[in-house]
Design a protein around this motif. Structure first.
Motif, PDB file in Angstrom:
ATOM      1  N   ALA A 312       0.841  -1.192   0.000  1.00  0.00           N
ATOM      2  CA  ALA A 312       0.000   0.000   0.000  1.00  0.00           C
ATOM      3  C   ALA A 312       0.881   1.249   0.000  1.00  0.00           C
ATOM      4  N   ARG A 318      -5.690   1.724  -5.058  1.00  0.00           N
ATOM      5  CA  ARG A 318      -5.766   1.133  -3.717  1.00  0.00           C
ATOM      6  C   ARG A 318      -6.781   0.005  -3.688  1.00  0.00           C
ATOM      7  N   GLY A 319      -6.431  -1.015  -2.939  1.00  0.00           N
ATOM      8  CA  GLY A 319      -7.333  -2.150  -2.788  1.00  0.00           C
ATOM      9  C   GLY A 319      -7.102  -2.826  -1.441  1.00  0.00           C
ATOM     10  N   ARG A 320      -7.967  -3.791  -1.152  1.00  0.00           N
ATOM     11  CA  ARG A 320      -7.837  -4.548   0.102  1.00  0.00           C
ATOM     12  C   ARG A 320      -8.051  -6.027  -0.186  1.00  0.00           C
ATOM     13  N   ARG A 322      -9.492  -9.321   0.314  1.00  0.00           N
ATOM     14  CA  ARG A 322     -10.697  -9.843   0.983  1.00  0.00           C
ATOM     15  C   ARG A 322     -10.557 -11.322   1.314  1.00  0.00           C
ATOM     16  N   ILE A 335      -9.212  -9.379  -4.345  1.00  0.00           N
ATOM     17  CA  ILE A 335      -8.894  -8.003  -3.943  1.00  0.00           C
ATOM     18  C   ILE A 335     -10.046  -7.088  -4.326  1.00  0.00           C
ATOM     19  N   GLU A 338     -10.706  -0.003  -4.298  1.00  0.00           N
ATOM     20  CA  GLU A 338     -11.291   1.150  -3.621  1.00  0.00           C
ATOM     21  C   GLU A 338     -12.188   1.944  -4.581  1.00  0.00           C
ATOM     22  N   TRP A 354       0.938 -11.316   1.337  1.00  0.00           N
ATOM     23  CA  TRP A 354      -0.381 -10.688   1.441  1.00  0.00           C
ATOM     24  C   TRP A 354      -1.339 -11.568   2.238  1.00  0.00           C
ATOM     25  N   ASP A 359      -4.201  -3.811   3.221  1.00  0.00           N
ATOM     26  CA  ASP A 359      -4.311  -2.829   2.143  1.00  0.00           C
ATOM     27  C   ASP A 359      -3.143  -3.020   1.185  1.00  0.00           C
TER      28      ASP A 359
END
Length: 379
Positions: A312, A318-320, A322, A335, A338, A354, A359
């Motif tokens: 990040a 940007r992503g997260r 999941r 992922i 955002e 990861w 993030d």
């Protein structure tokens, strides 16, 4: 080792199948095969539509597509088992089927290998292989059949019957029977679909080696894209009776004709994009594309291995994370990007840092990005 023990050895218990010595399969004179505007229907329902396709002498072509797309029908038309409604079939430039001419299978120099092998249960293995050698004296036919069985490693089973053999061994008998008349063209209808996965790769590789030795032109019907890529010099991808794309495995993978072709060879993340003067605007940033009109809506497809994941704060959207799943050699990440409900599947090296909830920054590898006009994507 007894014959019984040898049969058990080759039944797929993690052992390498024993085939005959390379270079002992008899060579043939390969024939070219051409379909010109071939169409066929069953009771008014189209199965093959305006097929134009040429297979060069000695070439191995894989006919690829979902069940019911017309692959087997086209192969049967080539063999002379079915007669097309329209168009021409030519072998070595000679018309073998059109509105006026129809040459029967036995006069086309074509060998057939069916999906279920079609071995005669009441006949010995040797008699099965000899079945198509009616033009030879019995002693010569036996010699030729034993030679073919030798190449597929089944000489010791000549007096046995099909029920005594494993699936892999029956497949080899069917191959020997198809090749022993030395056909100019060999047609194979999903020949490996009935084999256990542990056997499939080794039997497929050895079969390919035998076909290469005979130099016969070969058409292999399959619904498995990996099999088509491994075996075919060329691939003909079909959909609903029509030819979608014809070329090498690299052609179809790197430059698919449409979204259907792209999906056939790999998993895809599909995103909507808008063409601007700067490129294609997508949820994962502006991507390069050529030959498109500004203002056009397109479908952008990114292969999972083309989704690049970084820490990040670095370059990218940007992503997260999941979800994270270990699937062997790779980790499969889901992922969420955002600002959108869109999620991406990413394939990264197993043991990646990861974890769920982290993030990340996401970019894409251009070689794994495909862009299609929206009208091509309505499939």
């Amino acid at each position: 080792m007894s014959k019984k023990d040898k049969s058990s050895f080759s039944n797929g218990n993690g052992q390498q199948l024993s085939w005959g010595a390379p270079g002992t399969a008899g060579a043939t004179i390969a024939a070219g095969l051409v379909f010109e505007n071939v169409s066929h229907d069953y009771d008014g329902v189209s199965s093959v539509k305006e097929m134009n396709l040429a297979i060069a002498p000695g070439e191995i072509l894989c006919l690829l597509g979902h069940s019911g797309c017309g692959k087997t029908t086209l192969m049967r038309i080539a063999a002379g088992v079915e007669r097309q409604n329209r168009g021409k079939v030519l072998i070595n430039g000679r018309v073998v089927a059109d509105e006026e001419v129809f040459l029967p299978p036995e006069k086309r120099g074509v060998g057939l290998m069916f999906q279920d092998y079609a071995l005669f249960p009441h006949m010995s293995i040797l008699s099965n292989v000899m079945f198509g050698l009616t033009n030879l004296p019995k002693k010569e036919a036996q010699t030729a059949a034993m030679g073919a069985l030798g190449r597929v490693g089944l000489t010791d089973y000549a007096d046995d019957y099909p029920h005594a053999l494993s699936g892999g061994e029956q497949q080899r008998v069917a191959l020997a029977r198809a090749l022993v008349p030395r056909p100019g063209i060999l047609l194979m209808d999903e020949p490996f679909s009935g084999l256990d996965k542990r056997l499939r790769d080794s039997v497929r590789d050895e079969t390919l080696a035998v076909i290469r030795e005979t130099r016969a032109t070969c058409i292999i019907v399959t619904h498995d894209p990996e099999e088509a890529m491994r075996m075919g010099d060329k691939i003909a991808l079909m959909r609903r009776g029509r030819l979608v794309q014809h070329g090498t495995a690299a052609d179809l993978y790197k430059c698919p004709a449409d979204l259907f072709a792209a999906r056939f060879f790999s998993e895809l993340n599909q995103l909507e994009g808008q063409v601007t003067s700067a490129g294609v605007e997508t949820p994962v940033g502006v991507l390069a594309a050529s030959g498109l009109t500004a203002g056009e809506t397109v479908d952008v497809c990114v292969r999972p291995q083309g989704v690049l994941v970084n820490e990040a704060g670095l370059c990218g959207v940007r992503g997260r994370v999941r979800d994270k799943r270990f699937v062997g050699e790779v980790d499969l990440l889901t992922i969420v990007i955002e600002g959108t409900d869109q999620s991406l599947q990413a394939r990264v090296r197993a043991g990646s840092p990861w974890e769920t909830g982290m993030d990340v920054a996401v970019t894409t590898d251009p070689k794994d990005v495909l862009v299609f006009p929206r009208h091509q994507s309505q499939i």
